[in-house]
Design a protein around this motif. Structure first.
Motif, PDB file in Angstrom:
ATOM      1  N   UNK A 125       0.813  -1.220   0.000  1.00 37.83           N
ATOM      2  CA  UNK A 125       0.000   0.000   0.000  1.00 37.83           C
ATOM      3  C   UNK A 125       0.850   1.275   0.000  1.00 37.83           C
ATOM      4  N   UNK A 126       0.247   2.343  -0.505  1.00 40.61           N
ATOM      5  CA  UNK A 126       0.834   3.695  -0.492  1.00 40.61           C
ATOM      6  C   UNK A 126       2.122   3.815  -1.292  1.00 40.61           C
ATOM      7  N   UNK A 127       2.285   2.975  -2.303  1.00 41.83           N
ATOM      8  CA  UNK A 127       3.448   3.061  -3.189  1.00 41.83           C
ATOM      9  C   UNK A 127       3.355   4.337  -4.023  1.00 41.83           C
ATOM     10  N   UNK A 128       4.515   4.828  -4.428  1.00 43.78           N
ATOM     11  CA  UNK A 128       4.576   5.952  -5.351  1.00 43.78           C
ATOM     12  C   UNK A 128       5.495   5.591  -6.496  1.00 43.78           C
ATOM     13  N   UNK A 129       5.134   6.040  -7.684  1.00 41.13           N
ATOM     14  CA  UNK A 129       5.979   5.879  -8.858  1.00 41.13           C
ATOM     15  C   UNK A 129       6.665   7.200  -9.152  1.00 41.13           C
ATOM     16  N   UNK A 130       7.974   7.131  -9.339  1.00 40.90           N
ATOM     17  CA  UNK A 130       8.769   8.324  -9.626  1.00 40.90           C
ATOM     18  C   UNK A 130       9.250   8.214 -11.073  1.00 40.90           C
ATOM     19  N   UNK A 131       9.046   9.264 -11.868  1.00 45.33           N
ATOM     20  CA  UNK A 131       9.357   9.285 -13.295  1.00 45.33           C
ATOM     21  C   UNK A 131      10.417  10.356 -13.555  1.00 45.33           C
TER      22      UNK A 131
END
Length: 153
Positions: free
Chosen positions: A121-127
């Protein structure tokens, strides 16, 4: 539960904002993990057409990722540069390791690989290459610009 991948629906497209969707148009996914009822991690069989790419170059704050090449040749692009992956090769991306990555099919043949990722849960993707950020919550992935503003499609 046993499943024949030929009987798993193929999805094409992306939940990226419209601006970014053409970049992954050559990607076809079959959600094998969902088809067998997995809930703690996902397993997708991905077919990447010549010229296609797996995703925008990214990394995850909380999600581990694993790739295993079944057939064809793929170019892995990371912060360290480019490497060729062929059938039988595998690569992993530990959660929180700021190493933007994606796969590109620069060959003239279709490539197929398995992608495995957990569902923390609460993952973030960084681009790192694009004005894009992603946050995962109860409603799935939500994409915004890096300043937090929403995309106008």
């Amino acid at each position: 539960m046993i499943v024949d991948p030929q009987n798993v629906p193929i999805s094409q497209g992306s939940n990226y904002p419209d601006l970014f969707k053409p970049r992954v148009a050559g990607r076809l996914k079959q959600r094998l993990g969902d088809a067998v009822g997995l809930s703690n991690f996902g397993v997708n069989q991905v077919t990447l057409q010549p010229g296609g790419q797996s995703a925008l170059r990214h990394w995850h704050t909380k999600q581990d990722e694993f790739i295993y090449v079944l057939s064809g040749e793929l170019t892995l692009i990371t912060d360290a540069g480019e490497q060729i992956l062929t059938a039988g090769m595998a690569v992993g991306f530990p959660a929180g390791e700021a190493n933007g990555h994606h796969l590109v099919n620069r060959s003239e043949q279709v490539a197929v690989y398995l992608e495995v990722g957990d569902r923390t849960p609460d993952d973030q993707g960084v681009y790192p290459d694009d004005d894009l950020m992603a946050k995962h919550g109860d409603q799935g992935w939500v994409f915004t610009r890096k300043d937090g503003s929403v995309f106008e499609d």
